[in-house]
Motif scaffolding. Structure first.
Motif, PDB file in Angstrom:
ATOM      1  N   VAL A 184      -8.326  -4.129  -0.251  1.00  0.00           N
ATOM      2  CA  VAL A 184      -7.383  -3.499   0.664  1.00  0.00           C
ATOM      3  C   VAL A 184      -7.282  -4.352   1.921  1.00  0.00           C
TER       4      VAL A 184
ATOM      5  N   LEU B  24      -0.501   2.936   6.809  1.00  0.00           N
ATOM      6  CA  LEU B  24      -0.833   4.263   6.292  1.00  0.00           C
ATOM      7  C   LEU B  24      -2.006   4.867   7.047  1.00  0.00           C
TER       8      LEU B  24
ATOM      9  N   LEU C 186      -4.114   6.158   2.574  1.00  0.00           N
ATOM     10  CA  LEU C 186      -4.540   4.871   2.020  1.00  0.00           C
ATOM     11  C   LEU C 186      -5.586   5.082   0.929  1.00  0.00           C
TER      12      LEU C 186
ATOM     13  N   SER D  63       0.810  -1.222   0.000  1.00  0.00           N
ATOM     14  CA  SER D  63       0.000   0.000   0.000  1.00  0.00           C
ATOM     15  C   SER D  63       0.838   1.265   0.000  1.00  0.00           C
ATOM     16  N   ARG D  64       2.047   1.183   0.569  1.00  0.00           N
ATOM     17  CA  ARG D  64       2.898   2.367   0.685  1.00  0.00           C
ATOM     18  C   ARG D  64       3.638   2.684  -0.607  1.00  0.00           C
TER      19      ARG D  64
ATOM     20  N   GLN E  19      -5.165   4.156  -3.007  1.00  0.00           N
ATOM     21  CA  GLN E  19      -6.110   3.240  -3.638  1.00  0.00           C
ATOM     22  C   GLN E  19      -6.710   3.859  -4.900  1.00  0.00           C
TER      23      GLN E  19
ATOM     24  N   ALA F  33      -1.987  -2.334   4.766  1.00  0.00           N
ATOM     25  CA  ALA F  33      -2.795  -1.115   4.784  1.00  0.00           C
ATOM     26  C   ALA F  33      -2.737  -0.412   6.136  1.00  0.00           C
TER      27      ALA F  33
END
Length: 212
Positions: free
Chosen positions: A189, A161, A166, A129-130, A170, A158
């Protein structure tokens, strides 16, 4: 809900509470197990959290090995979920502390598996996610698009963040896959640490298993 049983669990919860066991490891294409139930493969860069996600999905702490050392998964590992679904843990692509010869061998194995496995229904592409999509992720998506192999992006880690970050990431990832012909339109997610998105992913996989 199962008719007449009073079972209020979702299809995903019921499926993933059943026995899940390691059945085969394939370091070469001729070592692949016979085709059986629908297979779903888990792919992603080294240390993206594949093993942690598999363990969280199945509720088992050591179904798949978790390591801080990139390149730990060195074969295709097959896990049978009560004869209804097979989960396939693939070697991490991108950075790994292994030789170029080994990486080339993995690439050949993965391409042969993706193109020749008739019961492989979907590939889950795990993205941190990062950090988002890296070059090796893009290369794999190119291969999947060319092969018309359905794949779905799953964001991992997830919990690392803040909610606003996040959501922004996304949205960015969603815009990127919109141009990809073989990509599933929905991004999931998840966090193996907190359990975020695990129930939704279980339900999505249960839907695939039900298609037989």
């Amino acid at each position: 809900m199962s008719a007449g049983t009073g079972d209020t669990r979702s299809a995903g919860e019921r499926l993933f509470q059943r026995e899940c066991k390691f059945v085969a490891g394939a370091a070469a294409i001729d070592q692949l197990p016979p085709m059986g139930p629908i297979e779903v493969a888990f792919a992603g860069r080294s240390n993206v959290g594949k093993s942690s996600l598999l363990n969280a999905l199945t509720g088992r702490k050591a179904l798949a090995r978790v390591s801080q050392n990139p390149g730990r998964t060195q074969q295709l590992n097959f896990f049978d979920l009560h004869g209804e679904l097979v989960l396939v843990d693939m070697p991490g692509h991108g950075y790994a502390k292994v030789s170029k010869k080994t990486i080339h061998h993995w690439q050949h194995l993965i391409e042969a598996y993706l193109k020749g496995r008739a019961n492989l229904r979907r590939l889950l592409l795990l993205i941190d996610s990062r950090h988002g999509f890296k070059e090796s992720d893009q290369e794999l998506m190119d291969l999947l698009d060319q092969s018309a192999m359905s794949y779905q992006v799953v964001m991992t880690k997830a919990d690392t963040l803040k909610p606003a970050e996040l959501a922004a990431n996304q949205a960015t990832f969603q815009a990127m896959i919109r141009r990809r012909p073989a990509a599933h339109p929905e991004i999931l997610v998840t966090s193996a640490e907190t359990g975020m998105g695990i129930a939704e992913l279980r339900d999505a996989l249960a839907d695939l298993a039900a298609q037989g």
